[in-house]
Design an enzyme around this catalytic site. Structure first.
Site, mmCIF file in Angstrom:
data_model
loop_
_atom_site.group_PDB
_atom_site.id
_atom_site.type_symbol
_atom_site.label_atom_id
_atom_site.label_comp_id
_atom_site.label_asym_id
_atom_site.label_seq_id
_atom_site.Cartn_x
_atom_site.Cartn_y
_atom_site.Cartn_z
ATOM 1 N N GLU A 99 -10.375 -5.029 -29.359
ATOM 2 C CA GLU A 99 -9.814 -5.677 -28.166
ATOM 3 C C GLU A 99 -9.667 -7.173 -28.356
ATOM 4 O OE1 GLU A 99 -11.329 -3.522 -24.300
ATOM 5 O OE2 GLU A 99 -13.021 -3.969 -25.606
ATOM 6 N N CYS B 290 -6.438 3.413 -26.965
ATOM 7 C CA CYS B 290 -6.832 3.870 -25.631
ATOM 8 C C CYS B 290 -6.372 2.908 -24.543
ATOM 9 C CB CYS B 290 -8.337 4.087 -25.552
ATOM 10 S SG CYS B 290 -9.265 2.573 -25.792
ATOM 11 N N HIS C 9 0.819 -1.207 0.000
ATOM 12 C CA HIS C 9 0.000 0.000 0.000
ATOM 13 C C HIS C 9 0.855 1.259 0.000
ATOM 14 C CE1 HIS C 9 -3.872 -2.049 1.385
ATOM 15 N NE2 HIS C 9 -4.021 -1.580 0.182
ATOM 16 N N ARG D 212 -14.831 5.243 -19.094
ATOM 17 C CA ARG D 212 -15.159 3.880 -18.630
ATOM 18 C C ARG D 212 -16.425 3.967 -17.769
ATOM 19 N NH1 ARG D 212 -9.060 3.178 -18.355
ATOM 20 N NH2 ARG D 212 -8.624 1.204 -19.394
ATOM 21 N N ASN E 60 -4.957 -3.357 -23.740
ATOM 22 C CA ASN E 60 -4.913 -4.221 -22.542
ATOM 23 C C ASN E 60 -5.559 -5.565 -22.859
ATOM 24 O OD1 ASN E 60 -4.013 -1.867 -21.373
ATOM 25 N ND2 ASN E 60 -6.006 -1.340 -20.502
ATOM 26 N N ASP E 61 -6.761 -5.504 -23.390
ATOM 27 C CA ASP E 61 -7.438 -6.762 -23.718
ATOM 28 C C ASP E 61 -6.860 -7.388 -24.973
ATOM 29 O OD1 ASP E 61 -9.327 -7.481 -21.745
ATOM 30 O OD2 ASP E 61 -10.449 -5.669 -22.236
HETATM 31 C C1 PEP Z 1 -8.295 -2.116 -23.074
HETATM 32 O O1 PEP Z 1 -8.689 -3.277 -23.007
HETATM 33 O O2 PEP Z 1 -7.168 -1.778 -23.503
HETATM 34 C C2 PEP Z 1 -9.177 -1.022 -22.615
HETATM 35 C C3 PEP Z 1 -8.857 0.221 -22.791
HETATM 36 O O3 PEP Z 1 -10.309 -1.403 -21.965
HETATM 37 P P1 PEP Z 1 -10.289 -1.814 -20.417
HETATM 38 O O4 PEP Z 1 -8.865 -1.664 -19.982
HETATM 39 O O5 PEP Z 1 -11.212 -0.914 -19.703
HETATM 40 O O6 PEP Z 1 -10.731 -3.238 -20.456
HETATM 41 MG MG MG Z 2 -10.785 -3.664 -22.476
#
Ligand code: PEP
Ligand code: MG
Length: 854
Positions: A708, A779, A471, A578, A731-732
């Protein structure tokens, strides 16, 4: 009279009956009830009624209430052995009494010394006729306050009640990280709202559900067998509800880039965290000083003077000054700490608030408090009892050997110090004044100690112990304080005032550097600060590459506050709102109007800037309690994103209506998560058209998709035909391309969006979009990573949506880049075979760039 309010017959802490250290009471052999830990030696009548018995040994009295309910008031445990010594009975059998009339006096301290416990059970002895429908346990009660509510059981229910008294639900733990702090706290909070007793059993042990610490100590991991055991009224309903709540608990959400950075897990995964090889070691530096190796907890560079913080262990007396005095002292100290924590929470930013919330939960933890009270009733001082109770729980957690649990030990020990300081009437030791420009050195700073520091005086932070995801690490990064942890005990030998260079980019602490190194580091720090200021000022204008190509830098947002931060940092709009943040942490979905108000407020905070609103992206790793999805073997591959929205079109329609109503029309664009094929897109568009017709909106509403899934990237050309824009969620996309769970800690260092396979999918998306002149944004977290930006621009990306506070740095980086050179870089990257290779390539590229610039 079918219900009866039973009043507290004693002043003191009210606990569940099973806390009584005697199985006759704890196992309810005499009936259900509660127990009070008295702080005063007078027992009063809990209701109007008739005294039906007085024990010959004067320690227990039974009363029958007007409605027939019979209660046994049993002062202390094993007090029969005192043979009446220390007790004075004030009533006799057969006497009618009023609520609040004194029944018995006893010498609190004398009884406490000689009896097993002072805990006084108040037991409903004809439980087949009445049930306890409310019990005010886990709080301090004054005489006459409501203790519990009894309700007469209808005669038709009586037969079945005996069997329905206990219910069990056995299942496998669905939560990926097992029964860790967060679910334990949620279960404990739930258990405190019902009068039935709830236990959780696993691995042949059980824990009271009211104690988060006790639940964590069960060591339940994902897929372990777990049994919920409920005894009391409506046992089956409660057992089923608790099971359902556990199944609906949010799985650990992916780490937002902002959080990833703040947790020390840099957005540049391949080279972010030092590995185990970086155990603290020392070396002679070339700059005259001695160096210690540490683990980076919060990136940055600092120069300053050592200020050690070695809190001496608070000395405590073992024996107390009487049970009543020590009980009252403990309550006073806990109340004081609670008040201070609540005050801090109100004045802290969200990361700190979460830490404080954990402390508040532990402060009132049923098991910890009960253990402390047990020790007090044996004559120990409040401080001794509290310390013993905390250490017992900490040892139980430590014995699990689970890193996640071990981190919670810090929180418990922190709380130990806070309550001990309050008992001593002292301010917590960390509140001392720090000299300006201090590099604080501590064994293992506790979160509350960090929160209480004046960070304006703090140049950096060094800890002998600690971990990069603790933390404190999260807090330090969130507040921009460079920090190294795991430096080893040698760091504690540094004298106050010693000049230090803290390099939390490379992981070194240099002690007493020579003058040249000190001056160079000072210059580097001030150059960084100046650069930040310049970047911030320059961020308010549009951004073009060095060769004149326009690149837009937007911000990813989750709230109105973030929108304001984003504008102040020069964001040209929001590339990803989001919206799931509006849907989490509540009992029912926000209605259309509520959503509209939120979207409208965010739109107004972004004047003349586009606002890209992503439709609800829940399911999978982001479940919401009031939207129970069918249990899934593999939630990441199940109902999530747009699939969930199409499964609940009512929610989708309300959301689209709220978005379309935002003024001015056209500022908002709609972004769909987790698209895999054009059919999903068409289904949403049909609903959007319906909404436009209903609201009589003539203007077009721009609709875009998130790329994604590999499927979406592979079909980008086909999909681009039907949309206005595409936004790549790296990310996904990385998770699904590499088939690595984005929340998996072991694989975290390999989850790198610069992997050539991900880059190839990005390249394919851009090509597909260009065929229909559609804009492609990124993004996902990769857009906030300075190492990735030249590659993304080289692949043809022209819009980045990033962590709000990163906008200035990224804009200034883009201004130094030539798109032609970035193209060459990107095509080379596509030919490599690993993310490490790509990162090495980008490093070379940046070096060349800086040489050219100088
Ligand atoms: C992603 O998947 O890159 C994305 C921006 O969506 P989240 O991170 O909210 O799943
Ligand atoms: Mg995502």
């Amino acid at each position: 009279m079918t219900t009866l309010n039973v009043l507290a017959p004693l002043q003191g802490w009210c606990a569940p009956l099973e806390e009584a250290p005697d199985p006759v009471f704890a196992d309810r052999l005499l009936g259900p009830g509660v127990a009070i830990d008295p702080v005063e030696g007078v027992l009063y009548a809990p209701c109007e009624g008739e005294i039906i018995s007085v024990a010959a040994t004067k320690h227990a009295i039974a009363i029958r209430a007007e409605n027939g309910a019979e209660l046994l008031l049993h002062v202390g445990i094993d007090t029969v052995a005192l043979a009446g010594e220390g007790f004075e009975v004030l009533v006799s059998s057969g006497r009618r009494v009023h609520a609040g009339e004194p029944l018995l006096r006893f010498d609190l301290d004398a009884v406490a010394r000689r009896a097993k416990s002072l805990l006084t059970p108040i037991v409903l002895t004809n439980g087949e006729q009445f049930s306890i429908t409310r019990a005010n346990t886990d709080r301090l009660l004054r005489v006459g306050e409501e203790l519990m509510q009894l309700t007469r059981v209808a005669s038709s229910e009586r037969v079945s009640k005996a069997t329905a008294d206990e219910a069990r639900e056995t299942f496998r733990m669905p939560l990926e990280h097992g029964l860790h702090a967060r679910p334990a706290a949620v279960i404990a909070a739930f258990a405190k709202t019902v009068s039935a007793d709830i236990k959780l059993a696993a691995h042949g042990r059980s824990a009271n559900a009211r104690s988060a610490v006790g639940l964590m100590s069960l060591g339940v991991r994902h897929a372990d067998e777990l049994t919920v055991i409920v005894s009391g009224a409506q046992a089956q309903r409660i057992a089923s509800e608790l099971k359902e709540r556990i199944f609906q608990m949010p799985r650990p959400a992916e780490v937002d880039p902002a959080e990833a950075r703040s947790s020390g897990a840099s957005v540049a995964p391949s080279n972010a965290l030092p590995t185990s090889a970086q155990k603290a070691r020392s070396a002679k530096a070339t700059d005259g000083g001695e160096r210690l190796r540490g683990v980076i907890a919060s990136r940055g560079l600092a120069v300053g003077r050592a200020a050690t913080l070695q809190a001496p262990e608070i000395q405590v007396e073992e024996m107390g000054r009487g049970v009543a005095h020590e009980s009252a002292e403990l309550e006073r100290a806990r109340a004081e700490v609670r008040e201070r924590l609540e005050h801090l929470a109100r004045h802290s930013q969200s990361t700190a608030r979460e830490v404080i919330a954990a402390h508040l939960e532990f402060l009132d933890d049923w098991e910890v408090v009960a253990a402390a009270r047990r020790a007090i009733s044996k004559g120990k001082s409040a401080a001794f009892a509290w310390r013993a109770a905390i250490r017992e729980s900490a040892d139980a957690l430590r014995a699990l050997g689970d890193a996640r649990m071990v981190e919670r030990i810090d929180d418990l020990l922190d709380l130990e110090t806070q309550v001990l300081s309050a008992l001593k009437g002292e301010a917590p030791v960390t509140l001392r004044e720090l000299p300006e420009g201090s590099v604080l050195i501590a064994e293992d700073l506790k979160p509350s100690q960090f929160v209480a520091l004046d960070t304006s005086k703090l140049a950096g932070l060094c800890m002998a112990a600690g971990g990069p995801t603790s933390h404190v690490a999260i807090l330090a990064a969130a507040m921009g304080v460079p920090a190294l942890v795991a430096l080893g005990s040698r760091v504690l030998g540094i004298e106050d005032g010693t000049p230090l260079i803290l390099d939390a980019e490379q992981g070194w602490l240099t002690m007493a550097p020579d003058q040249a190194a000190w001056s160079a580091a000072e210059q580097a720090v001030s150059a960084r600060q100046q650069r930040k200021q310049i970047e911030r000022a320059a961020a308010l204008t549009d951004c073009r590459s060095a060769d004149g190509v326009r690149v837009e830098v937007f911000a990813n947002l989750g709230s109105l506050t973030e929108a304001q931060v984003a504008v102040a940092h020069g964001a040209e709009g929001c590339g990803l709102l989001r919206t799931e943040f509006l849907f989490l942490d509540r009992d029912s979905p926000p209605g259309e109007d509520e959503q509209w108000r939120q979207y409208q407020a965010i739109a107004e905070a972004l004047p003349n800037r586009p606002l890209v609103i992503r439709t609800l992206d829940v399911g999978g790793d982001k479940p919401i309690p009031y939207l129970p999805l069918p249990p899934e073997e593999n939630p990441a591959l199940g109902l999530r994103g747009v699939r969930t929205s199409l499964w609940r079109p009512d929610l989708l329609k309300a959301q689209l209506r709220a978005i379309v109503r935002v003024q001015p029309i056209g500022q908002c664009r709609v972004l769909l998560p987790m698209i895999t094929d054009p059919a999903e897109l068409r289904a949403v568009r049909r609903i959007l058209e319906e909404v436009r017709r209903e609201l009589d909106v003539q203007e077009d509403i721009e609709l875009g998709v998130m790329v994604e899934t590999p499927a979406c990237a592979l079909m980008a050309e086909r999909i681009a035909r039907d949309v206005s824009f595409l936004s790549i969620g790296t990310n996904d996309l990385t998770q699904y391309t590499l088939a690595m769970d984005r929340g998996h800690s072991e694989l975290a260092h390999r989850m790198d969006g610069l992997h050539p396979s991900v880059l190839r999918l990005i390249a394919m998306t851009v090509r597909g979009a260009q065929e229909h002149s559609r804009l492609v944004a990124v993004c996902g977290g990769l857009a906030s990573d300075p190492q990735a930006v030249p590659v993304l621009l080289g692949l043809g990306v022209r819009e980045l949506s990033v962590v709000p506070t990163s906008v200035p740095q990224l804009k200034s980086l883009i201004r130094t880049l030539s798109i032609d050179r970035c193209r060459a870089l990107a095509s080379e990257a596509l030919q490599l075979d690993s993310a490490e290779g790509v990162r090495a390539l980008v490093k070379d590229f940046s070096l060349t760039l800086s040489r050219v610039a100088s």
